[in-house]
Design a protein around this motif. Structure first.
Motif, PDB file in Angstrom:
ATOM      1  N   PHE A  68       0.839  -1.196   0.000  1.00 27.69           N
ATOM      2  CA  PHE A  68       0.000   0.000   0.000  1.00 27.69           C
ATOM      3  C   PHE A  68       0.878   1.251   0.000  1.00 27.69           C
ATOM      4  O   PHE A  68       0.665   2.173  -0.796  1.00 27.69           O
ATOM      5  N   GLU A  69       1.877   1.279   0.879  1.00 23.95           N
ATOM      6  CA  GLU A  69       2.736   2.455   0.986  1.00 23.95           C
ATOM      7  C   GLU A  69       3.631   2.610  -0.244  1.00 23.95           C
ATOM      8  O   GLU A  69       3.939   3.735  -0.652  1.00 23.95           O
ATOM      9  N   LYS A  70       4.028   1.509  -0.834  1.00 24.95           N
ATOM     10  CA  LYS A  70       4.796   1.562  -2.077  1.00 24.95           C
ATOM     11  C   LYS A  70       3.938   2.203  -3.175  1.00 24.95           C
ATOM     12  O   LYS A  70       4.414   3.043  -3.947  1.00 24.95           O
ATOM     13  N   ASN A  71       2.670   1.833  -3.225  1.00 27.05           N
ATOM     14  CA  ASN A  71       1.745   2.421  -4.195  1.00 27.05           C
ATOM     15  C   ASN A  71       1.519   3.907  -3.902  1.00 27.05           C
ATOM     16  O   ASN A  71       1.448   4.714  -4.829  1.00 27.05           O
ATOM     17  N   LEU A  72       1.403   4.271  -2.623  1.00 26.29           N
ATOM     18  CA  LEU A  72       1.239   5.689  -2.280  1.00 26.29           C
ATOM     19  C   LEU A  72       2.417   6.507  -2.797  1.00 26.29           C
ATOM     20  O   LEU A  72       2.236   7.604  -3.335  1.00 26.29           O
ATOM     21  N   SER A  73       3.632   5.974  -2.645  1.00 23.75           N
ATOM     22  CA  SER A  73       4.828   6.674  -3.128  1.00 23.75           C
ATOM     23  C   SER A  73       4.808   6.836  -4.635  1.00 23.75           C
ATOM     24  O   SER A  73       5.306   7.829  -5.172  1.00 23.75           O
ATOM     25  N   LYS A  74       4.226   5.860  -5.309  1.00 27.21           N
ATOM     26  CA  LYS A  74       4.146   5.908  -6.774  1.00 27.21           C
ATOM     27  C   LYS A  74       3.092   6.918  -7.248  1.00 27.21           C
ATOM     28  O   LYS A  74       3.353   7.712  -8.143  1.00 27.21           O
ATOM     29  N   ILE A  75       1.906   6.905  -6.637  1.00 28.14           N
ATOM     30  CA  ILE A  75       0.834   7.786  -7.126  1.00 28.14           C
ATOM     31  C   ILE A  75       0.884   9.196  -6.538  1.00 28.14           C
ATOM     32  O   ILE A  75       0.315  10.117  -7.117  1.00 28.14           O
ATOM     33  N   TYR A  76       1.571   9.360  -5.412  1.00 26.69           N
ATOM     34  CA  TYR A  76       1.720  10.673  -4.792  1.00 26.69           C
ATOM     35  C   TYR A  76       3.195  10.929  -4.477  1.00 26.69           C
ATOM     36  O   TYR A  76       3.586  11.046  -3.303  1.00 26.69           O
ATOM     37  N   PRO A  77       4.046  11.019  -5.492  1.00 30.70           N
ATOM     38  CA  PRO A  77       5.489  11.101  -5.260  1.00 30.70           C
ATOM     39  C   PRO A  77       5.934  12.351  -4.497  1.00 30.70           C
ATOM     40  O   PRO A  77       6.998  12.336  -3.874  1.00 30.70           O
ATOM     41  N   ASP A  78       5.145  13.396  -4.512  1.00 27.57           N
ATOM     42  CA  ASP A  78       5.532  14.642  -3.846  1.00 27.57           C
ATOM     43  C   ASP A  78       5.020  14.735  -2.405  1.00 27.57           C
ATOM     44  O   ASP A  78       5.253  15.742  -1.736  1.00 27.57           O
ATOM     45  N   LEU A  79       4.322  13.704  -1.956  1.00 22.12           N
ATOM     46  CA  LEU A  79       3.759  13.720  -0.596  1.00 22.12           C
ATOM     47  C   LEU A  79       4.507  12.746   0.304  1.00 22.12           C
ATOM     48  O   LEU A  79       5.062  11.752  -0.160  1.00 22.12           O
ATOM     49  N   THR A  80       4.465  13.010   1.604  1.00 22.84           N
ATOM     50  CA  THR A  80       4.974  12.025   2.554  1.00 22.84           C
ATOM     51  C   THR A  80       3.998  10.850   2.577  1.00 22.84           C
ATOM     52  O   THR A  80       2.857  10.969   2.103  1.00 22.84           O
ATOM     53  N   LYS A  95      -4.565  11.674   1.269  1.00 20.14           N
ATOM     54  CA  LYS A  95      -4.924  11.982  -0.117  1.00 20.14           C
ATOM     55  C   LYS A  95      -5.611  10.788  -0.772  1.00 20.14           C
ATOM     56  O   LYS A  95      -6.577  10.948  -1.522  1.00 20.14           O
ATOM     57  N   TYR A  96      -5.122   9.592  -0.504  1.00 20.67           N
ATOM     58  CA  TYR A  96      -5.715   8.364  -1.038  1.00 20.67           C
ATOM     59  C   TYR A  96      -7.188   8.279  -0.632  1.00 20.67           C
ATOM     60  O   TYR A  96      -8.055   8.022  -1.458  1.00 20.67           O
ATOM     61  N   LEU A  97      -7.454   8.509   0.644  1.00 22.27           N
ATOM     62  CA  LEU A  97      -8.829   8.429   1.138  1.00 22.27           C
ATOM     63  C   LEU A  97      -9.711   9.493   0.486  1.00 22.27           C
ATOM     64  O   LEU A  97     -10.838   9.201   0.073  1.00 22.27           O
ATOM     65  N   ILE A  98      -9.197  10.698   0.376  1.00 17.48           N
ATOM     66  CA  ILE A  98      -9.971  11.780  -0.244  1.00 17.48           C
ATOM     67  C   ILE A  98     -10.236  11.468  -1.717  1.00 17.48           C
ATOM     68  O   ILE A  98     -11.356  11.613  -2.199  1.00 17.48           O
ATOM     69  N   ASP A  99      -9.196  11.023  -2.427  1.00 16.37           N
ATOM     70  CA  ASP A  99      -9.349  10.695  -3.853  1.00 16.37           C
ATOM     71  C   ASP A  99     -10.297   9.522  -4.068  1.00 16.37           C
ATOM     72  O   ASP A  99     -11.023   9.480  -5.057  1.00 16.37           O
ATOM     73  N   LEU A 100     -10.293   8.584  -3.148  1.00 12.87           N
ATOM     74  CA  LEU A 100     -11.122   7.385  -3.270  1.00 12.87           C
ATOM     75  C   LEU A 100     -12.610   7.723  -3.351  1.00 12.87           C
ATOM     76  O   LEU A 100     -13.364   7.052  -4.052  1.00 12.87           O
ATOM     77  N   ILE A 101     -13.018   8.767  -2.663  1.00 11.93           N
ATOM     78  CA  ILE A 101     -14.440   9.124  -2.660  1.00 11.93           C
ATOM     79  C   ILE A 101     -14.749  10.371  -3.489  1.00 11.93           C
ATOM     80  O   ILE A 101     -15.890  10.808  -3.550  1.00 11.93           O
ATOM     81  N   SER A 102     -13.734  10.924  -4.147  1.00  4.76           N
ATOM     82  CA  SER A 102     -13.919  12.133  -4.948  1.00  4.76           C
ATOM     83  C   SER A 102     -14.703  11.833  -6.230  1.00  4.76           C
ATOM     84  O   SER A 102     -14.448  10.845  -6.916  1.00  4.76           O
ATOM     85  N   ASP A 103     -15.645  12.698  -6.541  1.00  3.04           N
ATOM     86  CA  ASP A 103     -16.416  12.570  -7.783  1.00  3.04           C
ATOM     87  C   ASP A 103     -15.538  12.774  -9.018  1.00  3.04           C
ATOM     88  O   ASP A 103     -15.885  12.320 -10.102  1.00  3.04           O
ATOM     89  N   SER A 104     -14.422  13.456  -8.857  1.00  2.00           N
ATOM     90  CA  SER A 104     -13.558  13.731 -10.007  1.00  2.00           C
ATOM     91  C   SER A 104     -12.574  12.596 -10.304  1.00  2.00           C
ATOM     92  O   SER A 104     -11.880  12.633 -11.314  1.00  2.00           O
TER      93      SER A 104
END
Length: 186
Positions: free
Chosen positions: A47-59, A66-75
């Motif tokens: 999971f954390e490896k994937n977070l680093s891949k999809i959000y490279p500029d975030l800790t 961000k993952y949680l917010i994006d998961l439920i985002s309409d966009s």
């Protein structure tokens, strides 16, 4: 002299806090089981490896949020970015028995028909729920999550995300990370 007392008190406080955390982790892992704990740790790693891949500029901690917010985002349109399990980890998730300790299937029979529908649900008596129960009173997010999961079973993504985020999670926390990872590992 005062500084020495202050340093001593601070050191004792930190060591007691660390000991409580270690005791919670030990208690949780003992109930969950050694192989299941290793499988869960592999899920967190993927999971954390994937977070680093999809959000490279975030800790990593910001990535969880961000993952949680994006998961439920309409966009959100790229749902594949949420897939995080490697084939090896997914295989161990199932072969270790962790999947069956977290989830179970039930069947719903339709009226006037021999057809039935297979439904994924929470394993209320599995070791995952028992492990959380053993430490639930040590943390408000764990306690709230355990009660909601025990009472409602599987919960809609929007509701679980809102519930987790409203509890002000600390994604440095061993348990907060695992709650998120398990919720999105089926």
């Amino acid at each position: 002299m005062r500084k020495i007392h202050l340093i001593l008190i601070l050191t004792l406080t930190l060591s007691c806090s660390q000991k409580q955390t270690d005791n919670r982790i030990t208690k949780f892992e003992n109930v969950l089981g050694e192989r299941q704990t290793k499988a869960l740790n592999s899920l967190v790693f993927d999971f954390e490896k994937n977070l680093s891949k999809i959000y490279p500029d975030l800790t990593i901690e910001e990535g969880y949020n961000k993952y949680l917010i994006d998961l439920i985002s309409d966009s959100t349109t790229n749902w594949q970015k949420f897939d995080f399990q490697s084939d090896k980890t997914n295989k161990e998730f199932h072969q270790s028995g962790l999947y069956d300790e977290v989830y179970e299937y039930s069947y719903s029979h339709e009226l006037d028909s021999n057809d039935s529908t297979k439904i994924l649900d929470v394993n209320q008596i599995g070791t995952y729920m028992r492990a959380l129960y053993a430490i639930k009173d040590s943390d408000s997010l764990i306690k709230e999550y355990w009660y909601k999961r025990e009472g409602a079973g599987l919960i809609q993504n929007e509701l679980i995300v809102d519930g987790i985020l409203s509890s002000k999670p600390n994604f440095d926390d061993y348990f907060h990370k695992r709650i998120v990872v398990v919720e999105f590992s089926f």
